[in-house]
Write an enzyme that holds these catalytic residues in place. Structure first.
Site, PDB file in Angstrom:
ATOM      1  CE  LYS A 233      -3.716  -2.404  -0.298  1.00 51.41           C
ATOM      2  NZ  LYS A 233      -3.853  -3.588   0.443  1.00 51.41           N
TER       3      LYS A 233
HETATM    4  C1  PLP Z   1      -5.134  -4.467   0.759  1.00 50.48           C
HETATM    5  C2  PLP Z   1      -6.593  -4.401   0.657  1.00 50.48           C
HETATM    6  C3  PLP Z   1      -7.423  -4.881   1.667  1.00 50.48           C
HETATM    7  C4  PLP Z   1      -6.941  -5.665   2.841  1.00 50.48           C
HETATM    8  O1  PLP Z   1      -5.951  -5.119   3.573  1.00 50.48           O
HETATM    9  P1  PLP Z   1      -5.015  -6.056   4.463  1.00 50.48           P
HETATM   10  O2  PLP Z   1      -4.246  -5.078   5.272  1.00 50.48           O
HETATM   11  O3  PLP Z   1      -4.152  -6.856   3.535  1.00 50.48           O
HETATM   12  O4  PLP Z   1      -5.873  -6.923   5.301  1.00 50.48           O
HETATM   13  C5  PLP Z   1      -8.790  -4.695   1.538  1.00 50.48           C
HETATM   14  N1  PLP Z   1      -9.318  -4.107   0.468  1.00 50.48           N
HETATM   15  C6  PLP Z   1      -8.566  -3.632  -0.532  1.00 50.48           C
HETATM   16  C7  PLP Z   1      -9.221  -2.956  -1.684  1.00 50.48           C
HETATM   17  C8  PLP Z   1      -7.183  -3.790  -0.488  1.00 50.48           C
HETATM   18  O5  PLP Z   1      -6.442  -3.330  -1.508  1.00 50.48           O
END
Ligand code: PLP
Length: 381
Positions: free
Chosen positions: A185
């Site tokens: 992210k």
């Molecule tokens: C990364 C992501 C998640 C989940 O996040 P985690 O921290 O991996 O649990 C949920 N929704 C979207 C759209 C994502 O890109």
């Protein structure tokens, strides 16, 4: 070709001060949830216009906990997009509710807000929209709809930390807002996430759900009245996050500049039939740069394009196969043809490399490789 370094799909940017800071936490004697988590939460709250924010060990659990705080469970329906990481709808199943998928707008690739009303029933309780690739869902239309039908909103803003809606950073307005700080992210804690809430009552419940439902008082008081889980962030992870936040604006600026370059280099190639992302250089944080390949123009499958990119040292990815066609969701009755835009985009979307340490030269290398591969696999006109 083999002498060129690989351009990965993505790559975290961790500075030396953060690495030193993590070592200090490791030596401090307090490595799990403690002062660094509190400091991280305070800075996140500042980023979100002073709203209450709590940190967790994933972006997935933040959404599950938001659903629990909202009292959503068996018998309830939650409307969401089929074009997301499967986490978005798995959390709906996790609390015993039923996901209801609404097709995407093929231009923004986000949930088509104009199709939501037709999916609302007496059992509908909430909407979970996703800002795919960081492009914000229209918050004005979203909340007009939610208010009209008295629905809770859990914004899955996992990809849109640093994006804004009409100048207001995502997280500063709205109902629940969930961010992820997974390694890929825009801001990372390695694994982690946070939930932006509306009140002290919600925040207290979030703290309970985060750690076994426990409430402590005085030196020895302890009570448990909700079935919480094990979702707390560590101080080591929080220290990584604290080292990321000061770079947010610079990361977003760089991503926008790289996206602009991608758009400029790919736009002239209309012969390829590529669908480019919305050319938004002011609101999106450009979490990803995604093109949709043309089924009509191409003789080969997307996997071949990915293999050919890989062969010249370029990473690529698919975000995402449509959720409703996974076996788990087919068992709930979803099938091919239900959501045609999500299915077409899901079959043909391709994520190209984009990360803050990437250079304009890297973008040129990726686009020329992609254009070559697509041109040599064009169907005869
Ligand atoms: C990364 C992501 C998640 C989940 O996040 P985690 O921290 O991996 O649990 C949920 N929704 C979207 C759209 C994502 O890109």
């Amino acid at each position: 070709m083999s002498t060129q370094t690989r351009i990965p799909l993505t790559r975290p940017t961790i500075d030396e001060a953060t690495i030193t800071g993590v070592v200090e936490v490791l030596r401090s004697g307090w490595i799990t949830s403690g002062p660094k988590v509190k400091e991280f939460e305070a800075q996140l709250s500042q980023h979100c216009a002073g709203r209450p924010v709590r940190a967790f060990n994933s972006g997935t659990c933040t959404m599950e906990i938001a659903l629990r705080i909202a009292g959503i469970g068996p018998g309830d329906e939650v409307i969401t997009t089929p074009l997301s990481w499967v986490s978005t709808s798995n959390v709906i199943l996790q609390v015993g509710a039923t996901p209801v998928f609404v097709d995407i707008d093929p231009v923004t690739r986000n949930i088509d807000l104009s199709k939501i009303e037709a999916a609302i029933t007496a059992a509908t309780r909430a909407i979970i929209p996703v800002d795919l690739a960081g492009l914000p869902v229209d918050r004005d239309a979203l909340y007009a709809l939610a208010n009209k039908h008295q629905l809770r909103v859990i914004e899955d803003a996992a990809q849109s930390f640093g994006s804004n809606w009409k100048g207001k950073p995502i997280g500063t307005t709205g109902d629940f807002v969930s961010f992820s700080f997974h390694a890929n992210k825009n801001i990372t804690t390695i694994e982690g996430g946070c939930l932006v809430m509306n009140s002290d009552a919600e925040t207290r419940l979030a703290e309970q759900y985060r750690l076994q439902g426990v409430m402590r008082s005085g030196y020895d008081g302890m009570e448990v009245d909700v079935p919480g889980g094990k979702f707390n962030l560590t101080d080591v992870a929080a220290r990584v996050g604290l080292g990321q936040l000061p770079h947010l604006d610079e990361f977003t600026r760089t991503r926008r500049a790289l996206a602009k370059q991608y758009l400029q280099l790919l736009a002239p190639h209309t012969e390829l039939g590529l669908q480019l992302p919305v050319a938004d250089l002011t609101h999106s944080n450009w979490h990803m740069f995604q093109v949709v390949l043309s089924e009509a123009n191409l003789k080969v499958k997307r996997s071949q394009v990915m293999a050919d990119l890989d062969a010249v040292g370029i990473g690529s990815g698919v975000h995402y196969p449509p959720i409703h066609l996974f076996a788990l969701y087919r068992r709930l009755g979803w099938k091919e043809g239900d959501l045609p835009h999500a299915e077409y985009v899901g079959r043909n979307i391709l994520t190209l490399p984009l990360y803050p340490t990437m250079t304009i030269t890297d973008v040129e290398r990726v686009t020329s490789a992609l254009v070559n591969i697509l041109q040599s696999n064009q169907r005869a006109a």
